[in-house]
Design a protein around this motif. Structure first.
Motif, short mmCIF file in Angstrom:
data_model
loop_
_atom_site.label_atom_id
_atom_site.label_comp_id
_atom_site.label_asym_id
_atom_site.label_seq_id
_atom_site.Cartn_x
_atom_site.Cartn_y
_atom_site.Cartn_z
N VAL A 45 0.86 -1.29 0.04
CA VAL A 45 0.01 0.10 -0.02
C VAL A 45 0.87 1.49 0.04
O VAL A 45 0.64 2.38 -0.78
CB VAL A 45 -0.91 -0.01 1.02
N SER A 46 1.76 1.33 0.77
CA SER A 46 2.65 2.62 0.83
C SER A 46 3.35 2.83 -0.53
O SER A 46 3.44 4.00 -0.82
CB SER A 46 4.04 2.43 2.08
N LEU A 47 3.81 1.59 -0.99
CA LEU A 47 4.58 1.90 -2.25
C LEU A 47 3.73 2.09 -3.41
O LEU A 47 3.86 2.95 -4.29
CB LEU A 47 5.28 0.45 -2.74
N GLY A 48 2.53 1.52 -3.37
CA GLY A 48 1.53 1.62 -4.45
C GLY A 48 1.04 3.40 -4.19
O GLY A 48 0.78 4.19 -5.16
N LEU A 49 0.86 3.82 -3.02
CA LEU A 49 0.46 5.31 -2.75
C LEU A 49 1.73 6.27 -3.46
O LEU A 49 1.30 7.15 -4.17
CB LEU A 49 0.29 5.48 -1.41
N LEU A 50 2.80 5.95 -3.07
CA LEU A 50 4.01 6.60 -3.50
C LEU A 50 3.95 6.65 -5.16
O LEU A 50 4.12 7.88 -5.67
CB LEU A 50 5.24 6.26 -3.00
N CYS A 51 3.96 5.59 -5.77
CA CYS A 51 3.87 5.46 -7.09
C CYS A 51 2.74 6.23 -7.78
O CYS A 51 2.87 6.67 -8.89
CB CYS A 51 4.14 4.15 -7.35
N GLY A 52 1.78 5.96 -7.15
CA GLY A 52 0.53 6.56 -7.53
C GLY A 52 0.42 8.14 -7.55
O GLY A 52 -0.09 8.72 -8.61
N TRP A 53 1.11 8.55 -6.69
CA TRP A 53 0.95 10.06 -6.42
C TRP A 53 2.23 10.58 -7.46
O TRP A 53 2.17 11.67 -7.87
CB TRP A 53 1.03 10.23 -4.84
N TRP A 54 3.44 10.21 -7.21
CA TRP A 54 4.37 10.60 -7.91
C TRP A 54 4.84 9.82 -9.11
O TRP A 54 5.40 8.64 -8.90
CB TRP A 54 5.75 10.96 -7.09
N ARG A 55 4.66 10.21 -10.17
CA ARG A 55 5.02 9.34 -11.50
C ARG A 55 6.47 9.08 -11.67
O ARG A 55 6.86 8.10 -11.94
CB ARG A 55 4.35 10.24 -12.60
N THR B 7 -3.37 -0.49 -5.19
CA THR B 7 -3.40 0.53 -4.73
C THR B 7 -2.79 1.75 -5.83
O THR B 7 -3.19 2.80 -5.76
CB THR B 7 -2.09 0.69 -3.42
N TYR B 8 -1.75 1.21 -6.30
CA TYR B 8 -1.32 2.23 -7.61
C TYR B 8 -2.43 2.30 -8.44
O TYR B 8 -2.50 3.57 -8.76
CB TYR B 8 -0.04 1.39 -8.31
N THR B 9 -2.95 1.21 -8.79
CA THR B 9 -4.12 1.67 -9.92
C THR B 9 -5.28 2.66 -9.39
O THR B 9 -5.54 3.52 -10.00
CB THR B 9 -4.78 0.34 -10.14
N ALA B 10 -5.45 2.23 -8.03
CA ALA B 10 -6.54 3.14 -7.40
C ALA B 10 -6.04 4.87 -7.43
O ALA B 10 -7.01 5.58 -7.71
CB ALA B 10 -6.90 2.86 -6.04
N VAL B 11 -4.89 4.99 -6.97
CA VAL B 11 -4.26 6.30 -6.74
C VAL B 11 -4.40 7.00 -8.30
O VAL B 11 -4.61 8.09 -8.41
CB VAL B 11 -3.12 6.52 -6.14
N LEU C 210 -10.29 3.33 -1.88
CA LEU C 210 -10.53 2.16 -1.03
C LEU C 210 -11.52 1.24 -1.99
O LEU C 210 -11.28 -0.07 -1.93
CB LEU C 210 -11.42 2.37 0.22
N PRO C 211 -12.46 1.68 -2.85
CA PRO C 211 -13.22 0.61 -3.73
C PRO C 211 -12.31 -0.19 -4.53
O PRO C 211 -12.67 -1.09 -5.13
CB PRO C 211 -14.17 1.56 -4.79
N ILE C 212 -11.05 0.27 -4.95
CA ILE C 212 -10.04 -0.48 -5.92
C ILE C 212 -9.12 -1.18 -4.91
O ILE C 212 -8.86 -2.16 -5.18
CB ILE C 212 -9.69 0.48 -6.91
N ILE C 213 -8.66 -0.47 -3.93
CA ILE C 213 -7.84 -1.21 -2.99
C ILE C 213 -8.42 -2.27 -2.14
O ILE C 213 -7.63 -3.32 -2.15
CB ILE C 213 -7.21 -0.23 -2.06
N LEU C 214 -9.36 -2.25 -1.59
CA LEU C 214 -9.87 -3.19 -0.83
C LEU C 214 -10.16 -4.78 -1.59
O LEU C 214 -9.72 -5.72 -1.01
CB LEU C 214 -11.35 -2.84 -0.14
N PRO C 215 -10.61 -4.53 -2.80
CA PRO C 215 -10.89 -5.92 -3.46
C PRO C 215 -9.39 -6.47 -3.78
O PRO C 215 -9.12 -7.71 -3.76
CB PRO C 215 -11.49 -5.48 -4.81
N GLY C 216 -8.46 -5.52 -4.00
CA GLY C 216 -7.04 -6.18 -4.09
C GLY C 216 -6.32 -6.73 -2.96
O GLY C 216 -5.86 -7.88 -2.92
N LEU C 217 -6.69 -6.02 -1.89
CA LEU C 217 -6.32 -6.71 -0.61
C LEU C 217 -6.88 -8.09 -0.48
O LEU C 217 -6.40 -8.97 0.46
CB LEU C 217 -6.82 -5.68 0.62
#
Lengths: 250, 269
Positions: free
Chosen positions: A73-83, A135-139, A170-177
């Motif tokens: 999740v952390s890495l997904g957030l980072l990558c999603g936010w900063w290209r 997470t990446y896809t969601a962000v 969350l609608p995309i993160i939670l199914p992934g989890l």
């Protein structure tokens, strides 16, 4: 109603299996009947071996899965936010992702020996990629206008993160989890077949060596049922958290 | 107070020599979205930015909001350059951009929460605003549970909550059916007049632009620039019967005549 249909489906499956063994299409030595499997489960439940091994597996999956969630999740957030971060990280992830956890077992044993650490690591490997991707896809897919709306209303970083970014994702993160937990659960069993001295996978392996085929299948059934239960619980949680989202209203 | 600051105090938004150029992607040609736009907006003024798609009106609004940066020129708010979005310039979007995971009440409270206002106080203010946009009774509904018109009312209440100096509206009624649009136009006429807010209203609807505004800024495309300005002498608040006013009818028709070639060109492309 839907729970009821699910129960009917499961019952029909077991009835079909039982029928096949009763009319002799299946050799009970190769595949014991559901009734003898349930008897085997019952015995293992009574002598405690089921609970000990189930507990060991659950504990391993939880540790490995928790680590995978934190990292993914952390890495997904980072990558999603900063290209830019994504540009560095994604090729690495996409190169590691196709390597099945099974192929990691030799090197895992080399690194960690046989024990809990090896299992944690394999569960982590199995669960971290789907967690990251979700997470990446969601962000990445966040609605630009919603972000802008929050910014023009004066949202600072903390409010933007807690009240917009996370709930919108969350609608995309939670199914992934949920999918990641399923994979993690499969990985822990795989790890225990080879690299552990306890757990449901170990139980299956031991029973095979002792030709207790009904115990092998009983272990498999236990794995399946626990996986089903995990999936149902997480799905229920998802429905509550994401009740607002279009995907949950269909 | 010296003369400069008096001018600044009277003109919350001053745009001078503004251009916006999007560099071409992968060897493509650069696109000039806005070219040398000068525009001054007075306090309490309702300005419509009118033009066909591609005339840069939404880009201009987005630069004033602080979502995008100008390539050239300056955009000042009360004499200070705009560097980013902030609660003195709130935006109403065409697609509402409501937070789907929050009730309407929480959506409206968002800007107040961002200010750090205590929960009870912001609940009270939000409730009053919800009443003002005639959504009382729907406080605890989620956006997906209400109609498009109600969503846009909620979005307007949300944008008004932080008590912005300027309200920026980006084709806010574009996604609504014709009847709802007319009703909301009248609603906006009443609200903006009551609140005395400065409003920049982006639209491609000629009638809507004239009906609501003190001044219609007509823009033309490729590159986007200001083509002409029309002052609207009708008194405020605007009411439904003004749509039949001879001046109104003639102005709408004249604007259509001047804009028609642009529109046809955009359609043809």
């Amino acid at each position: 109603m839907r729970t009821w249909r699910g129960l009917v489906g499961l019952t029909a499956f077991f009835a079909f299996w039982q029928g096949l063994t009763m009319v002799g299409i299946i050799d009970p030595f190769m595949m014991p009947s559901p009734i003898s499997v349930i008897e085997a489960l019952w015995e293992m439940a009574l002598d405690g071996s089921l609970w000990i091994n189930l507990g060991a597996s659950l504990q391993r999956v939880l540790v490995g899965y928790a680590a995978a969630c934190v990292v993914g999740v952390s890495l997904g957030l980072l990558c999603g936010w900063w290209r830019v971060v994504a540009d560095f990280v994604r090729p690495v992830v996409d190169a590691l992702r196709p390597i099945p956890p099974l192929a990691w077992i030799p090197i895992t044993i080399l690194w960690f020996g046989i024990g809990d650490m090896a299992s944690y690591f394999l569960v982590f490997l199995g669960a971290v990629f789907p967690t990251f991707i979700a997470t990446y896809t969601a962000v990445r897919g966040l609605d630009r206008n919603q972000m802008n709306a929050a910014l023009c209303l004066g949202a600072g970083p903390r409010l933007l993160f807690a009240d917009v970014l996370i709930p919108a994702s969350l609608p995309i993160i939670l199914p992934g989890l949920r999918i990641a937990l399923g994979i993690g659960w499969a990985c822990v069993v795989t790890a225990e077949l080879i690299a552990a001295q306890s757990g449901l996978g170990y139980l299956i392996q031991q029973s095979r060596m002792l030709f207790q085929i009904q115990n092998v299948v009983a272990g498999m059934v236990a794995i399946g049922l626990v996986g089903l239960l995990m999936s149902l619980l997480l799905e229920r949680l998802e429905r509550r958290v994401n009740a607002w989202a279009p995907s949950e209203r269909a | 107070m010296n003369q400069m600051s008096m001018i600044a105090a009277d003109t919350p938004i001053a745009i001078a020599g503004l251009s916006k150029i999007y560099p071409g992607q992968r060897g493509g040609t650069a696109v000039t979205a806005l070219q040398h736009v000068d525009l001054t907006i007075r306090r309490g003024e309702f300005v419509s930015l009118l033009g066909p798609s591609g005339c840069g009106k939404s880009t201009l609004l987005s630069i004033v909001a602080g979502f995008q940066k100008a390539s050239e020129g300056s955009v000042l708010q009360d004499g200070v350059p705009i560097t980013g979005p902030g609660p003195s310039r709130t935006v109403v979007f065409q697609d509402y951009a409501l937070f789907g995971w929050m009730t309407i009440q929480k959506n409206v409270e968002f800007g107040l929460k961002a200010k750090g206002m205590p929960a009870r106080e912001r609940a009270e203010i939000a409730r009053a605003l919800i009443a003002k946009v005639q959504l009382s009774g729907f406080e605890d509904k989620y956006p997906h549970e209400v109609s498009g018109g109600m969503k846009q009312r909620a979005a307007i209440a949300r944008a008004l909550a932080p008590d912005p100096e300027i309200l920026l509206m980006d084709e806010p009624f574009g996604a609504l059916d014709a009847q709802t649009r007319v009703l909301l136009q009248e609603e906006i006429a009443r609200l903006s007049s009551d609140a005395g807010k400065t409003v920049i209203f982006v639209t491609h609807g000629i009638e809507e632009a004239v009906f609501l505004a003190d001044r219609v800024v007509v823009m033309s495309p490729r590159p986007g620039r200001v083509r002409e300005e029309v002052l609207v002498p009708l008194p405020r608040p605007r009411t439904a019967e003004m749509r039949a006013d001879p001046w109104f009818v003639r102005t709408v028709k004249d604007l259509w005549d001047t804009l028609k070639p642009d529109w046809q060109k955009e359609q043809g492309q």
